[in-house]
Scaffold this motif. Structure first.
Motif, short mmCIF file in Angstrom:
data_model
loop_
_atom_site.label_atom_id
_atom_site.label_comp_id
_atom_site.label_asym_id
_atom_site.label_seq_id
_atom_site.Cartn_x
_atom_site.Cartn_y
_atom_site.Cartn_z
N ALA A 1 0.83 -1.21 0.00
CA ALA A 1 0.00 0.00 0.00
C ALA A 1 0.87 1.26 0.00
N ALA A 2 1.95 1.25 0.77
CA ALA A 2 2.85 2.41 0.80
C ALA A 2 3.51 2.61 -0.56
N TRP A 3 3.85 1.51 -1.24
CA TRP A 3 4.43 1.61 -2.58
C TRP A 3 3.45 2.28 -3.54
N GLN A 4 2.20 1.84 -3.52
CA GLN A 4 1.20 2.42 -4.42
C GLN A 4 1.01 3.91 -4.13
N GLN A 5 0.97 4.27 -2.87
CA GLN A 5 0.83 5.68 -2.50
C GLN A 5 2.03 6.49 -2.97
N GLN A 6 3.22 5.95 -2.77
CA GLN A 6 4.44 6.63 -3.18
C GLN A 6 4.49 6.81 -4.69
N ILE A 7 4.04 5.82 -5.45
CA ILE A 7 4.02 5.92 -6.91
C ILE A 7 3.11 7.07 -7.34
N GLU A 8 1.94 7.16 -6.74
CA GLU A 8 1.01 8.24 -7.09
C GLU A 8 1.60 9.60 -6.72
N GLU A 9 2.20 9.71 -5.54
CA GLU A 9 2.81 10.97 -5.12
C GLU A 9 3.97 11.34 -6.05
N SER A 10 4.75 10.36 -6.46
CA SER A 10 5.86 10.63 -7.38
C SER A 10 5.36 11.09 -8.74
N ARG A 11 4.31 10.45 -9.22
CA ARG A 11 3.73 10.84 -10.51
C ARG A 11 3.28 12.29 -10.48
N ILE A 12 2.60 12.68 -9.42
CA ILE A 12 2.12 14.06 -9.29
C ILE A 12 3.30 15.02 -9.17
N ALA A 13 4.30 14.65 -8.39
CA ALA A 13 5.48 15.51 -8.23
C ALA A 13 6.19 15.73 -9.56
N ILE A 14 6.30 14.68 -10.36
CA ILE A 14 6.95 14.81 -11.67
C ILE A 14 6.14 15.73 -12.58
N LEU A 15 4.82 15.57 -12.56
CA LEU A 15 3.97 16.42 -13.40
C LEU A 15 4.07 17.89 -12.99
N ASN A 16 4.26 18.15 -11.71
CA ASN A 16 4.32 19.52 -11.21
C ASN A 16 5.71 20.13 -11.24
N GLU A 17 6.71 19.34 -11.55
CA GLU A 17 8.10 19.79 -11.53
C GLU A 17 8.48 20.45 -12.85
N ASP A 18 9.26 21.50 -12.76
CA ASP A 18 9.83 22.12 -13.96
C ASP A 18 11.12 21.35 -14.26
N LEU A 19 11.00 20.31 -15.07
CA LEU A 19 12.13 19.43 -15.33
C LEU A 19 13.28 20.15 -16.02
N ALA A 20 12.98 21.15 -16.81
CA ALA A 20 14.03 21.89 -17.51
C ALA A 20 14.91 22.67 -16.55
N ALA A 21 14.40 22.99 -15.36
CA ALA A 21 15.18 23.73 -14.38
C ALA A 21 16.23 22.86 -13.70
N ASN A 22 16.07 21.56 -13.76
CA ASN A 22 17.03 20.63 -13.17
C ASN A 22 18.00 20.21 -14.27
N GLN A 23 19.26 20.60 -14.14
CA GLN A 23 20.24 20.37 -15.20
C GLN A 23 20.35 18.90 -15.60
N ARG A 24 20.40 18.01 -14.62
CA ARG A 24 20.52 16.59 -14.95
C ARG A 24 19.28 16.06 -15.67
N LEU A 25 18.11 16.56 -15.28
CA LEU A 25 16.88 16.11 -15.92
C LEU A 25 16.63 16.81 -17.25
N ALA A 26 17.14 18.02 -17.40
CA ALA A 26 16.94 18.76 -18.65
C ALA A 26 17.55 18.01 -19.82
N ASP A 27 18.66 17.33 -19.58
CA ASP A 27 19.35 16.60 -20.64
C ASP A 27 18.97 15.13 -20.68
N PHE A 28 18.08 14.72 -19.81
CA PHE A 28 17.69 13.31 -19.72
C PHE A 28 16.55 13.03 -20.69
N SER A 29 16.73 12.01 -21.49
CA SER A 29 15.64 11.61 -22.38
C SER A 29 15.63 10.10 -22.49
N LEU A 30 14.49 9.58 -22.83
CA LEU A 30 14.33 8.13 -22.99
C LEU A 30 14.18 7.78 -24.44
#
Length: 152
Positions: A123-152
């Motif tokens: 249950a904690a894993w599922q909650q953490q996944i949802e919280e992480s998903r929301i945090a990623i959606l709300n994050e300005d990824l371009a402002a983080n240098q390591r994430l700005a250059d990260f692509s899949l």
């Protein structure tokens, strides 16, 4: 390297069975030996192959015993650290204090994180996944240098 999330169960004795796909690499490369400790930022456990843990131990030995935050980190990680070995059936026994720390009772998730595993209450894993998903959606990824250059 370990990856993927596996739903697993704790038995009545507090043991988990390592998924079969991880048993052979652990046996071949790490003599089936692990060190389990707590995650100091999340309510889960960290399972390190013993060689990986030795690298962590070196880093911990370099932390100060006079700086409160560094001392607290050492106390948590080393105080909870438990060496174990997969038994003949690929199981490991989780000591009671570690199970209590991560609120592990029956259903759990074992999550590969390249050089280690995380072990979560399901249950904690599922909650953490949802919280992480929301945090990623709300994050300005371009402002983080390591994430700005990260692509899949």
């Amino acid at each position: 390297m370990f990856s993927g999330a596996s739903a697993i169960n704790l038995d009545a004795k507090g043991r988990i069975a390592m998924p079969k796909r991880h048993r052979e690499p652990l046996h071949a490369h790490h003599n089936s030996q692990l060190v389990i400790t707590v995650d100091i930022q999340s309510p889960c456990l960290l399972l390190y192959p013993v060689q990986e843990w030795q690298q962590i131990a070196v880093k911990l030995s370099q932390l100060s015993d006079t700086q409160p935050a560094e001392r607290a980190i050492k106390r948590m990680l080393l105080g909870y650290a438990h060496e174990c070995e997969l038994d003949g059936n690929g199981r490991i026994l989780l000591p009671t204090p570690l199970r209590q720390y991560a609120n592990l009772e029956k259903r759990a998730m074992l999550v590969g994180q390249l050089n280690k595993f995380e072990l979560w209450d399901e249950a904690a894993w599922q909650q953490q996944i949802e919280e992480s998903r929301i945090a990623i959606l709300n994050e300005d990824l371009a402002a983080n240098q390591r994430l700005a250059d990260f692509s899949l």
